[in-house]
Design a protein around this motif. Structure first.
Motif, mmCIF file in Angstrom:
data_model
loop_
_atom_site.group_PDB
_atom_site.id
_atom_site.type_symbol
_atom_site.label_atom_id
_atom_site.label_comp_id
_atom_site.label_asym_id
_atom_site.label_seq_id
_atom_site.Cartn_x
_atom_site.Cartn_y
_atom_site.Cartn_z
ATOM 1 N N PHE A 136 0.836 -1.201 0.000
ATOM 2 C CA PHE A 136 0.000 0.000 0.000
ATOM 3 C C PHE A 136 0.871 1.252 0.000
ATOM 4 N N ILE A 137 1.917 1.247 0.796
ATOM 5 C CA ILE A 137 2.817 2.396 0.862
ATOM 6 C C ILE A 137 3.510 2.617 -0.476
ATOM 7 N N GLY A 187 -7.953 19.112 -3.714
ATOM 8 C CA GLY A 187 -8.677 19.996 -2.809
ATOM 9 C C GLY A 187 -9.086 19.352 -1.505
ATOM 10 N N ALA A 188 -8.932 18.030 -1.383
ATOM 11 C CA ALA A 188 -9.387 17.335 -0.173
ATOM 12 C C ALA A 188 -8.611 17.768 1.064
ATOM 13 N N ALA A 189 -7.298 17.885 0.945
ATOM 14 C CA ALA A 189 -6.474 18.282 2.097
ATOM 15 C C ALA A 189 -6.857 19.677 2.576
ATOM 16 N N GLU A 190 -7.120 20.563 1.638
ATOM 17 C CA GLU A 190 -7.506 21.935 1.995
ATOM 18 C C GLU A 190 -8.863 21.961 2.683
ATOM 19 N N VAL A 191 -9.794 21.148 2.216
ATOM 20 C CA VAL A 191 -11.111 21.056 2.850
ATOM 21 C C VAL A 191 -10.979 20.580 4.292
ATOM 22 N N LEU A 192 -10.220 19.505 4.508
ATOM 23 C CA LEU A 192 -10.035 18.965 5.853
ATOM 24 C C LEU A 192 -9.382 19.987 6.768
ATOM 25 N N ASN A 193 -8.373 20.668 6.266
ATOM 26 C CA ASN A 193 -7.676 21.667 7.078
ATOM 27 C C ASN A 193 -8.597 22.818 7.439
ATOM 28 N N SER A 194 -9.395 23.270 6.480
ATOM 29 C CA SER A 194 -10.316 24.378 6.728
ATOM 30 C C SER A 194 -11.359 24.017 7.773
ATOM 31 N N LEU A 195 -11.934 22.825 7.656
ATOM 32 C CA LEU A 195 -12.944 22.392 8.615
ATOM 33 C C LEU A 195 -12.341 22.212 10.003
ATOM 34 N N SER A 196 -11.151 21.664 10.066
ATOM 35 C CA SER A 196 -10.492 21.457 11.351
ATOM 36 C C SER A 196 -10.214 22.783 12.045
ATOM 37 N N ARG A 197 -9.772 23.778 11.284
ATOM 38 C CA ARG A 197 -9.463 25.088 11.870
ATOM 39 C C ARG A 197 -10.713 25.846 12.288
ATOM 40 N N GLY A 200 -9.964 -2.636 3.240
ATOM 41 C CA GLY A 200 -9.637 -3.971 2.771
ATOM 42 C C GLY A 200 -8.397 -4.496 3.460
ATOM 43 N N LEU A 201 -7.449 -4.988 2.669
ATOM 44 C CA LEU A 201 -6.247 -5.596 3.222
ATOM 45 C C LEU A 201 -5.127 -4.575 3.412
ATOM 46 N N THR A 202 -5.428 -3.562 4.193
ATOM 47 C CA THR A 202 -4.425 -2.603 4.642
ATOM 48 C C THR A 202 -4.742 -2.287 6.092
ATOM 49 N N SER A 203 -3.738 -2.313 6.955
ATOM 50 C CA SER A 203 -3.979 -2.137 8.379
ATOM 51 C C SER A 203 -4.242 -0.680 8.727
ATOM 52 N N PRO A 204 -4.972 -0.424 9.822
ATOM 53 C CA PRO A 204 -5.170 0.950 10.279
ATOM 54 C C PRO A 204 -3.857 1.695 10.494
ATOM 55 N N ALA A 205 -2.849 1.021 11.038
ATOM 56 C CA ALA A 205 -1.569 1.676 11.297
ATOM 57 C C ALA A 205 -0.917 2.148 10.001
ATOM 58 N N THR A 206 -1.052 1.374 8.939
ATOM 59 C CA THR A 206 -0.453 1.760 7.664
ATOM 60 C C THR A 206 -1.209 2.913 7.030
ATOM 61 N N SER A 241 -0.167 10.572 7.522
ATOM 62 C CA SER A 241 0.851 11.478 8.045
ATOM 63 C C SER A 241 1.775 11.941 6.924
ATOM 64 N N ARG A 242 2.107 11.028 6.031
ATOM 65 C CA ARG A 242 3.015 11.348 4.925
ATOM 66 C C ARG A 242 2.399 12.387 3.994
ATOM 67 N N ILE A 243 1.081 12.347 3.800
ATOM 68 C CA ILE A 243 0.431 13.293 2.878
ATOM 69 C C ILE A 243 -0.202 14.469 3.639
ATOM 70 N N ASN A 244 0.126 14.580 4.927
ATOM 71 C CA ASN A 244 -0.236 15.749 5.745
ATOM 72 C C ASN A 244 -1.740 15.947 5.944
ATOM 73 N N VAL A 245 -2.468 14.849 6.168
ATOM 74 C CA VAL A 245 -3.886 14.980 6.510
ATOM 75 C C VAL A 245 -4.218 14.364 7.871
ATOM 76 N N LEU A 246 -3.301 13.629 8.463
ATOM 77 C CA LEU A 246 -3.601 12.916 9.706
ATOM 78 C C LEU A 246 -4.059 13.858 10.814
ATOM 79 N N ASP A 247 -3.393 14.986 10.957
ATOM 80 C CA ASP A 247 -3.702 15.903 12.060
ATOM 81 C C ASP A 247 -5.053 16.589 11.916
ATOM 82 N N SER A 248 -5.668 16.494 10.752
ATOM 83 C CA SER A 248 -6.988 17.114 10.560
ATOM 84 C C SER A 248 -8.097 16.327 11.249
#
Length: 260
Positions: free
Chosen positions: A114-115, A124-134, A146-152, A158-165
């Motif tokens: 997956f990685i 535009g998704a990252a910007e939407v999430l950031n705007s709503l969070s702020r 599916g076959l990808t773990s929550p941790a992954t 985190s790598r694409i900068n949306v986790l903190d939203s």
């Protein structure tokens, strides 16, 4: 957009076909499955097991269909449980021979694909999430996986900068329950500390997202054009948009309907 309220308010999102998508429809997931089969063959070889890549690929394809079908009924297993099921489909005695260490190794290899071959974040998704969070809203993610773990997933977020939203993330293969089951929506709102009547869910699937969230007492936004479930539903969304990039004005309209 500011959430001026004495009571918390939440917007929750679906993931696939809402915030992220596969390149060329299902082609990217096909590429990922081939990578998984290749890596799985090598991993089992290191454990002294000779299993063809074609056998692993077939087991992955069949299990993917089973997982998706289960989601429509609100069913899922944890990631580790699915890995054990997959190993059993490859060879009924394989789990016994490779032991827990081998199962863990195989699960890590499946995750790595997956990685290396991730989906694409919607423009535009990252910007939407950031705007709503702020804005002071609580932000949640409710995703059938599916076959990808929550941790992954979280590592990639985190790598694409949306986790903190996100204030809370619910993965079906983390909780072992899937949308449209009311329980996964309830669990998310409980963790966010938000009443269903003060929550808006955004997703592409009329069955798992719109019908599921409606049954949980939430308002809904349907993202038109996703890959819908074959299960028919009579539920209608409260709002409809073409892309998640268009959701901010809809959130403003919805906020105006809420009391203090």
């Amino acid at each position: 957009m500011v959430a001026n309220s004495t009571k918390p308010i939440a917007v929750t999102f679906d993931l696939w076909q809402t915030l992220v998508f596969e390149f060329d429809g299902s082609a990217r997931s096909g590429i990922r499955r081939k990578i998984r089969a290749e890596y799985g063959e090598k991993a089992l070889s290191q454990l002294g097991e000779s299993v063809s890549r074609e056998t692993i690929d077939g087991a992955l394809r069949d299990l993917s269909e089973e997982i998706t079908g289960g989601h429509d009924q609100g069913f899922d297993r944890t990631y580790d449980e699915w890995i054990r099921v997959l190993i059993g489909r490859i060879d009924p005695d394989l789990a016994t021979r490779i032991g827990q260490a081998g199962l863990d190794m195989f699960g890590t290899i499946i995750d790595q694909s997956f990685i290396e071959s991730p989906p694409q974040l919607v423009d535009g998704a990252a910007e939407v999430l950031n705007s709503l969070s702020r804005s002071g809203l609580k932000i949640g993610l409710i995703s059938n996986t599916g076959l990808t773990s929550p941790a992954t997933y979280e590592k990639w977020f985190s790598r694409i900068n949306v986790l903190d939203s996100f204030d809370y993330i619910a993965f079906s293969n983390g909780l072992a329950i899937a949308k449209p089951a009311k329980k996964i929506f309830d669990a998310t709102l409980d963790r966010l500390g938000v009443e269903p009547s003060r929550a808006l869910h955004v997703g592409d699937n009329m069955h798992t997202d719109v019908a599921g969230a409606t049954a949980a007492g939430m308002s809904t936004v349907w993202v038109r054009g996703g890959i819908d479930s074959p299960v028919n539903t009579s539920h209608e969304p409260d709002y409809t948009i073409e892309s998640v990039a268009d959701v901010l004005p809809v959130v403003d309209r919805w906020l105006a309907t809420l009391g203090g």
